[in-house]
Each structure stands twice: as C-alpha cells, then as structure tokens.
Design a protein around this motif. Structure first.
Motif, PDB file in Angstrom:
ATOM      1  N   ALA A 236      17.054  -1.177   9.045  1.00  0.00           N
ATOM      2  CA  ALA A 236      18.222  -0.318   8.857  1.00  0.00           C
ATOM      3  C   ALA A 236      19.236  -0.652   9.942  1.00  0.00           C
ATOM      4  O   ALA A 236      19.002  -1.505  10.807  1.00  0.00           O
ATOM      5  N   ALA A 237      20.359   0.048   9.921  1.00  0.00           N
ATOM      6  CA  ALA A 237      21.352  -0.103  10.977  1.00  0.00           C
ATOM      7  C   ALA A 237      20.739   0.323  12.316  1.00  0.00           C
ATOM      8  O   ALA A 237      19.887   1.222  12.351  1.00  0.00           O
ATOM      9  N   PRO A 238      21.143  -0.300  13.418  1.00  0.00           N
ATOM     10  CA  PRO A 238      20.565   0.052  14.731  1.00  0.00           C
ATOM     11  C   PRO A 238      20.650   1.533  15.054  1.00  0.00           C
ATOM     12  O   PRO A 238      19.751   2.084  15.709  1.00  0.00           O
ATOM     13  N   GLU A 239      21.702   2.220  14.597  1.00  0.00           N
ATOM     14  CA  GLU A 239      21.819   3.645  14.907  1.00  0.00           C
ATOM     15  C   GLU A 239      20.739   4.467  14.213  1.00  0.00           C
ATOM     16  O   GLU A 239      20.366   5.542  14.692  1.00  0.00           O
ATOM     17  N   VAL A 240      20.217   3.966  13.101  1.00  0.00           N
ATOM     18  CA  VAL A 240      19.110   4.667  12.436  1.00  0.00           C
ATOM     19  C   VAL A 240      17.848   4.569  13.281  1.00  0.00           C
ATOM     20  O   VAL A 240      17.135   5.561  13.473  1.00  0.00           O
ATOM     21  N   THR A 241      17.552   3.381  13.795  1.00  0.00           N
ATOM     22  CA  THR A 241      16.364   3.260  14.649  1.00  0.00           C
ATOM     23  C   THR A 241      16.519   4.090  15.914  1.00  0.00           C
ATOM     24  O   THR A 241      15.540   4.649  16.420  1.00  0.00           O
ATOM     25  N   ASP A 242      17.740   4.214  16.423  1.00  0.00           N
ATOM     26  CA  ASP A 242      17.967   5.087  17.581  1.00  0.00           C
ATOM     27  C   ASP A 242      17.645   6.536  17.235  1.00  0.00           C
ATOM     28  O   ASP A 242      17.087   7.282  18.051  1.00  0.00           O
ATOM     29  N   ALA A 243      17.982   6.937  16.013  1.00  0.00           N
ATOM     30  CA  ALA A 243      17.687   8.309  15.585  1.00  0.00           C
ATOM     31  C   ALA A 243      16.187   8.549  15.540  1.00  0.00           C
ATOM     32  O   ALA A 243      15.694   9.630  15.917  1.00  0.00           O
ATOM     33  N   LEU A 244      15.425   7.560  15.095  1.00  0.00           N
ATOM     34  CA  LEU A 244      13.981   7.740  14.978  1.00  0.00           C
ATOM     35  C   LEU A 244      13.304   7.793  16.333  1.00  0.00           C
ATOM     36  O   LEU A 244      12.224   8.385  16.478  1.00  0.00           O
ATOM     37  N   ARG A 245      13.909   7.193  17.337  1.00  0.00           N
ATOM     38  CA  ARG A 245      13.356   7.299  18.693  1.00  0.00           C
ATOM     39  C   ARG A 245      13.359   8.744  19.196  1.00  0.00           C
ATOM     40  O   ARG A 245      12.583   9.104  20.078  1.00  0.00           O
ATOM     41  N   LEU A 246      14.215   9.567  18.628  1.00  0.00           N
ATOM     42  CA  LEU A 246      14.302  10.965  19.055  1.00  0.00           C
ATOM     43  C   LEU A 246      13.114  11.788  18.577  1.00  0.00           C
ATOM     44  O   LEU A 246      12.854  12.867  19.129  1.00  0.00           O
ATOM     45  N   VAL A 247      12.398  11.315  17.546  1.00  0.00           N
ATOM     46  CA  VAL A 247      11.330  12.119  16.960  1.00  0.00           C
ATOM     47  C   VAL A 247       9.952  11.477  17.080  1.00  0.00           C
ATOM     48  O   VAL A 247       8.942  12.144  16.825  1.00  0.00           O
ATOM     49  N   ARG A 248       9.880  10.212  17.429  1.00  0.00           N
ATOM     50  CA  ARG A 248       8.567   9.560  17.514  1.00  0.00           C
ATOM     51  C   ARG A 248       7.777  10.114  18.691  1.00  0.00           C
ATOM     52  O   ARG A 248       8.341  10.571  19.690  1.00  0.00           O
ATOM     53  N   LEU A 249       6.458  10.085  18.572  1.00  0.00           N
ATOM     54  CA  LEU A 249       5.610  10.454  19.692  1.00  0.00           C
ATOM     55  C   LEU A 249       5.621   9.330  20.717  1.00  0.00           C
ATOM     56  O   LEU A 249       5.782   8.157  20.363  1.00  0.00           O
ATOM     57  N   PRO A 250       5.431   9.633  21.998  1.00  0.00           N
ATOM     58  CA  PRO A 250       5.438   8.578  23.006  1.00  0.00           C
ATOM     59  C   PRO A 250       4.341   7.550  22.737  1.00  0.00           C
ATOM     60  O   PRO A 250       3.212   7.913  22.399  1.00  0.00           O
ATOM     61  N   TYR A 251       4.679   6.297  22.886  1.00  0.00           N
ATOM     62  CA  TYR A 251       3.703   5.204  22.743  1.00  0.00           C
ATOM     63  C   TYR A 251       2.944   5.314  21.410  1.00  0.00           C
ATOM     64  O   TYR A 251       1.720   5.215  21.362  1.00  0.00           O
TER      65      TYR A 251
END
Length: 369
Positions: free
Chosen positions: A244-259
């Motif tokens: 996806a667009a880089p801004e989408v992957t940035d959005a998913l970093r906000l919700v992923r669990l650490p590591y």
C-alpha cells in the motif's frame, strides 16, 4: 446446555460473543486433506535446508527482541512483488488475518463499517466483530460474479469505511476484474473508503489475469494483501503481508503489538523468499491439477465455478453432505462451506487429485449426488 458452556456464560463475556463458536474447519486425521486450501506439495528439500540454516542463525539472538521493523523481510517482499514497490510500501503480520486485523484496528472500530460481498472469506465478519466494526454485506449475481456497476452502486449506498474484495474469491475461486476494483475505489471516494483487495491466492491466477498491484500508484486508499501460506507452502509459519502507500503502513504501526513478528518467523519467510522460484514451480503443478478437476467435474455433469485459485468450488449436488461423508469414508476430506448444493476441494498433488476424482465417480455412480 453443557457444563463447559455454563461455565463460560458465568464469565463477564462481551454480549456479542455469547453463543458463538470458534472459527475453524474440521481437523481430522485422514490420508488426503483437501479441505483448507493448503499447498499439499510441501517444501522442496533445498528450501527446507535454507530455512533451517536461517532459523539456526536467528536462534543465536533469541535473547534479544527481533527487528521491530522486519527490515530484511520487507525488502525481500518488495523485491518479490515488483511493480516498483519499496520496503516503505510493505507491511507483514502473523498470517494475512493479522494484517487484515491491523487494517480494521486502524481504519475500522466502533461507529465504523466494513463491507464485503458474500459468499466470501468467512473471517471478514469475525475480524470486524473482534474490532468492534459493524459488518454489512453486498450481494453478488446468482453465478457469484460481481460487476463494476453493481459493486460501485452498493458501495455508494452503504458508504463503508472499509471494503474487502477477495480475488480469487474464497470459497468460489472466481477472480474479479480490475474494473471492479477501480469502480469500488472511485465509489468509495465520498466516504474515504479503504479498499482491501485480498489476493491470498494471487499466485494461482490464470495467465493473463492481472493483479491489483498494478493499481496501487496514485491510490492511497488501496491495499493489496497476500499470504505465504498458499503458494509458498508456509501455512504453519503464519506469514501474511500487504502492499500500500507508505502512509498506510505508518497507520498500521499505530496499532501493531510491539515486536509482533518473531525472529524465527522473519528468518523463515526471508529464506523462503530467497528460493521463490523453487516454490513457485509447485504452483504450476497445482494449477494443472486445478484445471484437471474443473474439466473432469464438468464431464461428470457437475457445475464447477471458474477457478483462479488452488481450489475448485462446485455445485449441481442434491445432497452435498452425503457426498462429503462418502469422500471422508475413503480418506478424502473436502470442505462443506455451507452453501446449499455445493462443496469445495483443494487441488492437491496428482495422486491426491486422482484419489478424489476416483472416489467421486464411485459415489456418483452409486446415486449419491
């Protein structure tokens, strides 16, 4: 009510979870498993050795947290997908289900809506429920196809926050045209809909069937998800990913669990991608068996749907459960997906496919249909 269910109901469980049963296909010990669309060829020896060596190297550092950004894996996935993608366009998770869950966590949630077009992948409503996202459904034609005009009209009417388009579609195996994807994307402009094209079986497309990866440039609300469970024979490793667009992957970093991706998972997937050619050779063999199944089912008077996946969905059955049981008695497990008059079978190896077809002929000859 069973004692176990009584104990469960005494817990302060969320109201929308009461009475539900866990998702999952039957896991039975039979010789020929053709029910969950696994790659039955397994891993070539050279790939197994490469994975073992990669994992052994990763084991030396298990006392440390893994690379949170799974940098090497994103680089390899971008190279594999091509289409001018870079690591900044790539996201991965523990199976494509976790990737879809991340998307719902970021763009769905309470007060928001996800939409798809049943019959389709049964995890969409479950993932929506787990994230508090309202799930609404569109409709397909009687032959399970979806036209650009119909899809766009339904998206404009529902104005969902997220739209899931499964292609090849599970359980029918039918592929969507890029015109459908473009029409849905444009129809979702007013509601800023995230459009997720789920290409879990994308490597099994017929020659000439295009991937929605072609449509990513200039479409920041478009996501194409994939998995390594099918073509790469890594169902047990749990690796899914998306572009996806880089801004989408940035959005998913906000919700992923650490590591969230272990060092072992990263090492396994990277080694497999290094040997993609060897693994994709099995894909061609599977496509041959899939097309064989379609042709022979037609000869038997059944109604297989056109398939761009590694499975075949077929109808024309009067008692699909009796046929399912008859196959199981011979050690062949296929999937009853709950659609009247239909079953679904994975395209396996040549011997597995032959065993399925031979037993099917016996059952039809005996009047079980």
């Amino acid at each position: 009510m069973t004692e176990q269910l009584e104990r469960l109901n005494r817990l302060p469980l969320r109201d929308d979870l009461r009475g539900l049963t866990p998702y999952g296909a039957p896991q039975l010990e039979v010789p020929i498993l053709l029910n969950v669309n696994e790659n039955t060829h397994g891993l070539p020896e050279q790939v197994r050795k490469a994975i073992v060596a990669s994992v052994e190297q990763a084991v030396a550092g298990l006392n440390r947290y893994p690379d949170r950004e799974f940098t090497e894996l994103r680089e390899r996935l971008a190279g594999y997908l091509g289409h001018g993608l870079t690591p900044e366009n790539i996201w991965a998770g523990n199976g494509s289900n976790e990737v879809l869950q991340h998307i719902l966590q970021a763009f769905g949630g309470p007060g928001r809506t996800a939409m798809s077009f049943p019959p389709t992948y049964s995890m969409y409503p479950l993932l929506a429920s787990g994230t508090g996202t309202r799930y609404v459904t569109g409709v397909r034609s009687d032959d399970f196809t979806l036209t650009p005009e119909s899809a766009a009209e339904q998206v404009r009417e529902q104005a969902p926050n997220i739209v899931f388009l499964c292609t090849p579609n599970n359980p029918t195996g039918t592929a969507l045209s890029l015109e459908v994807v473009k029409a849905v994307y444009e129809a979702g402009e007013a509601s800023s809909s995230i459009v997720v094209v789920d290409e879990a079986y994308g490597e099994f497309f017929h020659a000439g069937t295009p991937s929605a990866l072609e449509l990513l440039p200039g479409r920041e609300r478009l996501i194409v998800s994939r998995t390594m469970s099918k073509a790469f024979a890594l169902a047990g490793a749990r690796v899914g990913y998306m572009a996806a667009a880089p801004e989408v992957t940035d959005a998913l970093r906000l919700v992923r669990l650490p590591y969230h991706l272990s060092a072992i998972t990263q090492a396994t997937a990277s080694a497999a991608l290094e040997h993609a050619d060897a693994l994709l050779a099995n894909v061609e063999a599977i496509k041959i068996q899939r097309d064989r199944i379609v042709a022979e089912l037609q000869e038997l008077g059944l109604k297989p749907a056109p398939s761009d996946a590694n499975f075949v969905f077929f109808g024309g059955l009067e008692d699909p459960h009796a046929l399912w049981e008859g196959l199981l008695e011979a050690g062949v497990l296929v999937r009853d997906v709950g659609i009247p008059g239909h079953l679904r079978v994975t395209a396996g190896t040549e011997p597995e496919t032959s065993a399925f077809l031979a037993r099917l002929r016996e059952l039809l000859a005996a009047g079980i249909r």
